[in-house]
Each structure stands twice: as structure tokens, then as C-alpha cells.
Design an enzyme around this catalytic site. Structure first.
Site, PDB file in Angstrom:
ATOM      1  N   THR A  27      -1.891 -23.430 -28.060  1.00  0.00           N
ATOM      2  CA  THR A  27      -1.290 -22.834 -29.254  1.00  0.00           C
ATOM      3  C   THR A  27      -0.135 -21.955 -28.793  1.00  0.00           C
ATOM      4  O   THR A  27       0.026 -21.709 -27.598  1.00  0.00           O
ATOM      5  CB  THR A  27      -2.305 -21.975 -30.038  1.00  0.00           C
ATOM      6  OG1 THR A  27      -2.674 -20.850 -29.235  1.00  0.00           O
ATOM      7  CG2 THR A  27      -3.549 -22.763 -30.413  1.00  0.00           C
ATOM      8  N   ALA A  56      -4.099 -19.347 -25.574  1.00  0.00           N
ATOM      9  CA  ALA A  56      -3.698 -18.377 -26.605  1.00  0.00           C
ATOM     10  C   ALA A  56      -2.611 -17.503 -25.984  1.00  0.00           C
ATOM     11  O   ALA A  56      -2.795 -16.980 -24.879  1.00  0.00           O
ATOM     12  CB  ALA A  56      -4.889 -17.534 -27.037  1.00  0.00           C
ATOM     13  N   ILE A  82      -5.104 -17.690 -20.958  1.00  0.00           N
ATOM     14  CA  ILE A  82      -4.092 -16.740 -21.435  1.00  0.00           C
ATOM     15  C   ILE A  82      -2.714 -17.329 -21.133  1.00  0.00           C
ATOM     16  O   ILE A  82      -2.428 -17.747 -20.009  1.00  0.00           O
ATOM     17  CB  ILE A  82      -4.248 -15.374 -20.727  1.00  0.00           C
ATOM     18  CG1 ILE A  82      -5.664 -14.820 -20.917  1.00  0.00           C
ATOM     19  CG2 ILE A  82      -3.200 -14.387 -21.240  1.00  0.00           C
ATOM     20  CD1 ILE A  82      -6.009 -13.688 -19.948  1.00  0.00           C
ATOM     21  N   LYS A  83      -1.895 -17.376 -22.192  1.00  0.00           N
ATOM     22  CA  LYS A  83      -0.569 -17.988 -22.039  1.00  0.00           C
ATOM     23  C   LYS A  83       0.476 -16.874 -21.986  1.00  0.00           C
ATOM     24  O   LYS A  83       0.511 -16.004 -22.869  1.00  0.00           O
ATOM     25  CB  LYS A  83      -0.328 -18.894 -23.250  1.00  0.00           C
ATOM     26  CG  LYS A  83       0.660 -20.002 -23.039  1.00  0.00           C
ATOM     27  CD  LYS A  83       0.580 -20.920 -24.260  1.00  0.00           C
ATOM     28  CE  LYS A  83       1.571 -22.041 -24.211  1.00  0.00           C
ATOM     29  NZ  LYS A  83       1.590 -22.807 -25.459  1.00  0.00           N
ATOM     30  N   VAL A  84       1.295 -16.915 -20.950  1.00  0.00           N
ATOM     31  CA  VAL A  84       2.359 -15.906 -20.805  1.00  0.00           C
ATOM     32  C   VAL A  84       3.682 -16.636 -20.597  1.00  0.00           C
ATOM     33  O   VAL A  84       3.721 -17.735 -20.037  1.00  0.00           O
ATOM     34  CB  VAL A  84       2.085 -14.957 -19.604  1.00  0.00           C
ATOM     35  CG1 VAL A  84       0.815 -14.139 -19.819  1.00  0.00           C
ATOM     36  CG2 VAL A  84       2.020 -15.715 -18.281  1.00  0.00           C
TER      37      VAL A  84
END
Ligand code: G3P
Length: 217
Positions: A27, A56, A82-84
């Protein structure tokens, strides 16, 4: 090649998941906006449905804030990734959060050098954006190939997650090059089943079958 679904549309994920087509979900803030849902609620619902990694994305731009947001997102479920973004601050956050035992997806990657940095910062996944490179007349698949070569040269464990996929051809090319994962909108994954000769052949079979007057059931 693993299939991730690039959407926060729970019904669309469920349909593909029931067929065993979903190895994970990605997402981003735009997809959350499109879903019209609360990020924490919809992400939890997706994590409960899908056993694979669910990305996310943080929305802070400073490393410390990204780390705080990442820790909060990670609490949603064990399969949260965790998306960065691939900024210097994003890399700092990636390093800290990956050392804490989280899965990290470094997104908005548009160069092989960026991918090299992400691998060194401990990324679980690197997300090169194919479609957006194609949009500016640069072949996105060349980037996937370059990253594949570099990661293989040095045995980096970071998985190549081909992203910004817009067509079934992107899926074929990503698989041929050896992307570890492709994340695609649900309609692209469904379109992979289509072939004009399948439709034509089925039509001929149905016509001939009708002529036999038989029934199986
Ligand atoms: O996987 C990244 C994706 O959500 C971006 O796709 O089509 O907006 O470039 P697109």
C-alpha cells in the site's frame, strides 16, 4: 516470482487471495486515499487476511519521525513491512528499524545506486518503479536488470520488488529478468489469464459441443 497486490481494496485482495495468488500486499498513501479507509484499520484487516508481508508506508520526512511512525505501524501485525521512501532520512530509518527486527520496504527507487544504498541499509525489499520510468521515456526494466546484476554480484539478500507495474508485459519482463517479487494492481494480475486464442478456442469447443447434444451434468 512472488505476487504482491498493490492496493488497499480489501475485496479485491480477498478475491485474489482465495485463488492463492497473493504472496503479500503493498500500500502507499495514494492507495490508502483511494480506499477511503483509516490506515490503521484497513491495514489490520489486510494483515488478518494475508499471511505474507503487508507494506504500510510512513508519511513523515525526517528520520526520527519516520522511525516513530514505523514502530507504530509495526504494532499492527507481525506481517507488517514498514515502507520508507528512498531519501537519506528514509535510509537512516531503514537502518534503525531493520536492526530492530522489522521488515523494511524502501520505495520510490529510480536508480541502481539508490538500490545499492537500500541494500546496505538493511532493506528487506527494494521497490524500483517501472511504470514511472517508462512514463519519462526511460526503460524501467533496464533498472530491474541492473539491480539484479548488482545484488547478485555481491550476494545482497534484499529482494527486488518490481513496482509501479502497469501491464501484463511488465509482469512477464520482471519474471524473465528475475525480480523476486512483482507488485501489481488487481486488474493486471487478472488480465494475465487472458489470451485471444484461449477465447477463440473455447468458443469453437462450445459450438462443437452444442452440436453433439450431450451434457456432462
Ligand atoms: O507499487 C507502486 C505503485 O503503487 C505506484 O504505481 O502506477 O502510481 O506508478 P503507479
Amino acid at each position: 516470482m512472488k505476487f504482491f497486490v498493490d492496493t488497499a481494496d480489501v475485496a479485491a485482495i480477498a478475491e485474489l487471495n482465495d485463488l492463492g495468488m497473493v504472496d503479500g500486499v503493498t500500500t502507499n498513501p495514494s492507495l490508502i486515499m483511494k480506499s477511503g479507509r483509516d490506515i490503521l484499520e484497513v491495514t489490520k484487516e489486510i494483515c488478518d487476511m494475508v499471511s505474507g508481508p503487508v507494506s504500510a508506508e510512513v508519511v513523515a520526512t525526517e528520520a526520527d519521525d519516520m522511525i516513530a511512525e514505523g514502530r507504530k505501524l509495526a504494532k499492527i501485525a507481525d506481517n507488517i513491512t514498514i515502507k520508507v521512501p528512498l531519501t537519506w532520512d528514509g535510509l537512516k530509518a531503514c537502518k534503525v528499524l531493520s536492526e530492530e527486527g522489522n521488515m523494511l520496504n524502501v520505495t520510490l527507487c529510480f536508480s541502481a545506486n539508490q538500490a545499492l544504498l537500500a541494500a546496505k541499509a538493511g532493506a528487506t525489499f527494494i521497490s524500483p518503479f517501472i511504470g514511472r520510468l517508462d512514463d519519462i521515456n526511460i526503460d524501467g526494466m533496464d533498472l530491474i536488470a541492473d539491480i539484479r546484476t548488482i545484488y547478485d554480484n555481491y550476494d545482497f539478500r534484499t529482494e527486488i520488488l518490481a513496482a509501479s507495474i502497469r501491464s501484463v508485459n511488465h509482469m512477464t519482463q520482471a519474471a524473465l529478468i528475475g525480480a523476486d517479487v512483482a507488485t501489481a494492481p488487481p486488474n493486471v494480475i487478472k488480465q494475465m489469464a487472458n489470451h485471444v486464442l484461449t477465447d477463440k478456442g473455447l468458443d469453437a469447443f462450445m459450438k462443437d459441443w452444442a452440436k453433439t447434444g450431450q451434457k456432462i451434468l
